[in-house]
Scaffold this motif. Sequence first.
Motif, PDB file in Angstrom:
ATOM      1  N   PHE A   1     -14.678  22.818  48.417  1.00  0.00           N
ATOM      2  CA  PHE A   1     -16.036  23.289  48.716  1.00  0.00           C
ATOM      3  C   PHE A   1     -16.340  24.649  48.093  1.00  0.00           C
ATOM      4  O   PHE A   1     -17.475  24.914  47.703  1.00  0.00           O
ATOM      5  CB  PHE A   1     -16.241  23.336  50.233  1.00  0.00           C
ATOM      6  N   ALA A   2     -15.340  25.523  47.988  1.00  0.00           N
ATOM      7  CA  ALA A   2     -15.590  26.876  47.483  1.00  0.00           C
ATOM      8  C   ALA A   2     -16.191  26.852  46.087  1.00  0.00           C
ATOM      9  O   ALA A   2     -16.990  27.728  45.738  1.00  0.00           O
ATOM     10  CB  ALA A   2     -14.284  27.677  47.471  1.00  0.00           C
ATOM     11  N   ILE A   3     -15.849  25.848  45.296  1.00  0.00           N
ATOM     12  CA  ILE A   3     -16.262  25.865  43.892  1.00  0.00           C
ATOM     13  C   ILE A   3     -17.741  25.513  43.724  1.00  0.00           C
ATOM     14  O   ILE A   3     -18.480  26.274  43.102  1.00  0.00           O
ATOM     15  CB  ILE A   3     -15.297  24.998  43.061  1.00  0.00           C
ATOM     16  N   PRO A   4     -18.224  24.379  44.302  1.00  0.00           N
ATOM     17  CA  PRO A   4     -19.672  24.166  44.233  1.00  0.00           C
ATOM     18  C   PRO A   4     -20.485  25.254  44.926  1.00  0.00           C
ATOM     19  O   PRO A   4     -21.595  25.559  44.481  1.00  0.00           O
ATOM     20  CB  PRO A   4     -19.894  22.810  44.913  1.00  0.00           C
ATOM     21  N   VAL A   5     -19.932  25.857  45.984  1.00  0.00           N
ATOM     22  CA  VAL A   5     -20.646  26.956  46.646  1.00  0.00           C
ATOM     23  C   VAL A   5     -20.820  28.119  45.678  1.00  0.00           C
ATOM     24  O   VAL A   5     -21.913  28.689  45.562  1.00  0.00           O
ATOM     25  CB  VAL A   5     -19.892  27.403  47.920  1.00  0.00           C
ATOM     26  N   THR A   6     -19.764  28.436  44.940  1.00  0.00           N
ATOM     27  CA  THR A   6     -19.863  29.518  43.963  1.00  0.00           C
ATOM     28  C   THR A   6     -20.914  29.192  42.908  1.00  0.00           C
ATOM     29  O   THR A   6     -21.732  30.048  42.551  1.00  0.00           O
ATOM     30  CB  THR A   6     -18.495  29.736  43.286  1.00  0.00           C
ATOM     31  N   PHE A   7     -20.916  27.954  42.438  1.00  0.00           N
ATOM     32  CA  PHE A   7     -21.901  27.563  41.424  1.00  0.00           C
ATOM     33  C   PHE A   7     -23.319  27.684  41.975  1.00  0.00           C
ATOM     34  O   PHE A   7     -24.215  28.190  41.300  1.00  0.00           O
ATOM     35  CB  PHE A   7     -21.657  26.113  40.982  1.00  0.00           C
ATOM     36  N   ALA A   8     -23.498  27.201  43.210  1.00  0.00           N
ATOM     37  CA  ALA A   8     -24.833  27.247  43.795  1.00  0.00           C
ATOM     38  C   ALA A   8     -25.282  28.691  43.995  1.00  0.00           C
ATOM     39  O   ALA A   8     -26.455  29.013  43.796  1.00  0.00           O
ATOM     40  CB  ALA A   8     -24.857  26.500  45.124  1.00  0.00           C
TER      41      ALA A   8
END
Lengths: 75, 274
Positions: free
Chosen positions: B136-143
């Motif tokens: 989850f951390a990765i799409p959150v960072t992208f968003a």
Amino acid sequence: MSLLAEISGSIGSIGYGLAAIGPGIGIGIIFGQGVQAIARQPEAYGIIRQNMLLGFALAEALALIGFVVPFVYGT
Amino acid sequence: MAFSVLASGGPNCKIFSGCGFPAPGAEIFQFDAILSFSIGGLTFNVSKVTFLLLLAVVVIIGFFGYAFRKPKLVPRGAQNVGELGYLFIRDGIVKETIGKGGEKFVPFLFSFFFLVWILNFWGIVPGAQLPVTSIFAIPVTFAIIVYVTWVPLGIYKQGFVGFFKNIMFPPGVPKGMYILLTPIELISNFLVRPFTHAVRLFANMFAGHLLLATFSIAAFYLLTFSVIGIIGSAASFTLAVMLTAFEAFIQALQAYIFTLLAAVYIGSALHAEH
């Protein structure tokens, strides 16, 4: 108040089933209307497809949230 | 990954052996650090996820660096593929959603599309078999990156008051409706937008990976010398192969949708609706 009914086991899967009803109908409408629009106006395929996928993504998000929540809040 | 899941049930965990189906859960997305080091008091743990993330960056830089090392007027080979990718983003996404003034954002969206796609693609690469965006951390960072791009951009282009006025008070609505509409628009644009932007990508990859893991484990679990076992195992295996092909499609689609939505948000910041 007496207990009339009780659910035990994987309640999250029931929650997912409920969460999938609305988006299921929505996605059906989006693609149905999208295909109809393409059939009526084949030259506008690019724009219709793009908006179709956009609407699909927005409707689908709800079902996916329903899928993930049991993992996050499940015990 | 699959081995560690099987290990939780054990290699002898089969149907009819008194062992329940070892259904995969969220634990298949947790990885131990391969190596850890510390720089100035900060500890860095490198796990499979970090490794695949860095590998994706290397693959993208390597490929496009190679493709455009000596750009020619008439493209050949790798340059052809690279230009095709660029044109796809520019003509397929940017021109249709942002329109005028969108050329500046092509590199941004281009990087996002290919990074997300490669990260998703690791999910079906044998050996890697982990869509990195299912952490989850990765799409959150992208968003968050997209969010801190379009909000300041909108304030810069339309002015602080104008930007919020355009979003909170969409024109062409009866005055009374604003009581209802303004809070909804505010919440949906500034809170729900980045949240769903991240969750959409994450949940798709998470669900897809879980589905593949479930059927792969089922194929192994059912593989016994019995009618049910052989039929069930063959069906599960076939389904797992078909779902892999389906996942390949979903991965590209989600990368496209992520980029498309980022473009729509940037477009809404650049041009006010009217």
